[in-house]
Design an enzyme around this catalytic site. Structure first.
Site, PDB file in Angstrom:
ATOM      1  N   ASN A  11      -9.151   5.572   9.751  1.00  0.00           N
ATOM      2  CA  ASN A  11      -9.493   5.541   8.400  1.00  0.00           C
ATOM      3  C   ASN A  11     -10.963   4.862   8.612  1.00  0.00           C
ATOM      4  OD1 ASN A  11     -10.315   5.811   5.952  1.00  0.00           O
ATOM      5  ND2 ASN A  11      -8.483   4.608   5.073  1.00  0.00           N
ATOM      6  N   LYS A  13     -13.177   5.321   6.347  1.00  0.00           N
ATOM      7  CA  LYS A  13     -13.597   4.985   5.125  1.00  0.00           C
ATOM      8  C   LYS A  13     -15.033   5.143   4.777  1.00  0.00           C
ATOM      9  CE  LYS A  13      -9.993   1.288   5.035  1.00  0.00           C
ATOM     10  NZ  LYS A  13      -9.566   0.234   4.330  1.00  0.00           N
ATOM     11  N   HIS A  95      -4.306   6.484  -0.807  1.00  0.00           N
ATOM     12  CA  HIS A  95      -4.814   5.057  -0.197  1.00  0.00           C
ATOM     13  C   HIS A  95      -4.960   4.126  -1.173  1.00  0.00           C
ATOM     14  CE1 HIS A  95      -7.052   2.231   1.853  1.00  0.00           C
ATOM     15  NE2 HIS A  95      -6.645   2.494   3.017  1.00  0.00           N
ATOM     16  N   GLU A  97      -6.847   2.090  -1.690  1.00  0.00           N
ATOM     17  CA  GLU A  97      -8.329   2.019  -2.371  1.00  0.00           C
ATOM     18  C   GLU A  97      -8.480   2.998  -3.488  1.00  0.00           C
ATOM     19  OE1 GLU A  97     -10.467   1.682   1.388  1.00  0.00           O
ATOM     20  OE2 GLU A  97      -9.326  -0.244   1.733  1.00  0.00           O
ATOM     21  N   GLU A 165       1.517   1.012   3.859  1.00  0.00           N
ATOM     22  CA  GLU A 165       0.346  -0.063   3.959  1.00  0.00           C
ATOM     23  C   GLU A 165       0.474  -1.139   3.051  1.00  0.00           C
ATOM     24  OE1 GLU A 165      -3.169   1.854   6.157  1.00  0.00           O
ATOM     25  OE2 GLU A 165      -3.253   2.757   4.034  1.00  0.00           O
ATOM     26  N   GLY A 171      -7.466  -4.885   5.423  1.00  0.00           N
ATOM     27  CA  GLY A 171      -8.955  -5.383   5.634  1.00  0.00           C
ATOM     28  C   GLY A 171      -8.856  -6.848   5.460  1.00  0.00           C
ATOM     29  N   SER A 211      -4.681  -4.218   8.860  1.00  0.00           N
ATOM     30  CA  SER A 211      -5.032  -4.775  10.013  1.00  0.00           C
ATOM     31  C   SER A 211      -4.530  -4.890  11.221  1.00  0.00           C
ATOM     32  CB  SER A 211      -4.875  -6.568   9.503  1.00  0.00           C
ATOM     33  OG  SER A 211      -5.644  -6.731   8.329  1.00  0.00           O
TER      34      SER A 211
HETATM   35  P1  PGA Z   1      -7.589  -2.245   8.112  1.00  0.00           P
HETATM   36  O1  PGA Z   1      -7.320  -0.830   6.946  1.00  0.00           O
HETATM   37  O2  PGA Z   1      -6.943  -1.633   9.135  1.00  0.00           O
HETATM   38  O3  PGA Z   1      -8.932  -2.328   7.907  1.00  0.00           O
HETATM   39  O4  PGA Z   1      -6.719  -3.305   7.419  1.00  0.00           O
HETATM   40  C1  PGA Z   1      -6.121   0.033   7.011  1.00  0.00           C
HETATM   41  C2  PGA Z   1      -6.409   1.008   6.056  1.00  0.00           C
HETATM   42  O5  PGA Z   1      -7.011   0.932   4.978  1.00  0.00           O
HETATM   43  O6  PGA Z   1      -5.812   2.248   5.985  1.00  0.00           O
END
Ligand code: PGA
Length: 248
Positions: A11, A13, A95, A97, A165, A171, A211
């Site tokens: 992803n 983003k 997601h 976000e 997730e 993140g 992460s």
């Molecule tokens: P991250 O994000 O690996 O940076 O924690 C995962 C995601 O948002 O799918």
């Protein structure tokens, strides 16, 4: 290990430009990737066409979001039909976000899931609890409710991957431990067994995100109910290859 094909989504983003994504694509195109893994990269919508034209065909591409109708007066949105028209087969929906920065409701996410599947666009459907929900002991309630709204909108599970997730792990560098992730994945599979069917519970890939790195992927990938990953930050780095090869 199960017969479910290992699935690794990247992803990206809202990151990268033609130059840096081009370099990442070169790395992926020339890397030795485990044939047993299905790989899909989630690109910013403006680069979907560019990424699809450059990325080796053995790697899939996903949009990171889309709207719930084919076309119309919805400024700034893109439809599954447009995504398919660019040769893209996947979309990430729900997601955290989208849910928590842009305020998308379970209902809207469910409508998007239904519309994408009707248009033969495969869906990576994301769910996950916030830190305060985990601390309050409501993780199961939250992820079951999110899963229910998704499940209510799925007729054919062959085109759906479920991504667990935990919001507190995205993140933040605070990965769920293999035990914490496995526990939720197992419960989600149980929920699917009780509420959808035995066959679906056995066949749907449930992937973990939050992460994931080259350093922690192998231990997570060894868990019985973890069928792959959705990777944010590390998917922009060469270590994404190590994550794809976590089970090699
Ligand atoms: P991250 O994000 O690996 O940076 O924690 C995962 C995601 O948002 O799918």
């Amino acid at each position: 290990m199960s017969s479910r094909k290992f699935f690794v989504g990247g992803n990206w983003k809202m990151n990268g430009d033609k130059e840096t994504l081009g370099e990442l694509i070169m790395t992926l195109n020339t890397a030795s990737l485990n044939d047993e893994a299905e790989v899909v990269c989630g690109a910013p919508s403006i680069y979907l066409d560019y990424v699809r034209s450059k990325l080796d065909q053995r790697i899939g591409v996903a949009a990171q979001n889309c709207y719930k109708v084919p076309k119309g007066a919805f400024t700034g949105e893109i439809s599954p039909a447009m995504i398919k028209d660019c040769g893209i087969d996947w979309v990430i929906l729900g997601h955290s976000e989208r849910r928590h920065v842009f305020g998308e409701s379970d209902e809207l996410i469910g409508q998007k899931v239904a519309h994408c599947l009707e248009n033969d666009l495969c869906v990576i459907a994301c769910i996950g609890e916030k830190l305060e929900e985990r601390e309050a002991g409501t993780t199961e309630d939250v992820v079951f409710e999110q899963t229910k709204v998704i499940a209510d909108n799925v007729k054919d599970w062959a085109h759906v991957v479920l991504a667990y997730e935990p919001v507190w792990a995205i993140g933040t560098g605070k990965t769920a431990t293999p035990d914490q992730a496995q526990e939720v994945h197992e419960k989600l599979r149980e929920w699917l067994r009780e509420n959808v069917s035995d066959a679906v519970a056995g066949s749907v890939r449930i992937i973990y995100g939050g992460s994931v790195t080259g350093g922690n992927c192998k231990e997570l990938a060894a868990q019985a109910d973890i069928d792959g990953f959705l990777v944010g930050g590390a998917s922009l780095k060469p270590e994404f290859v190590d994550i794809i090869n976590a089970r090699s």
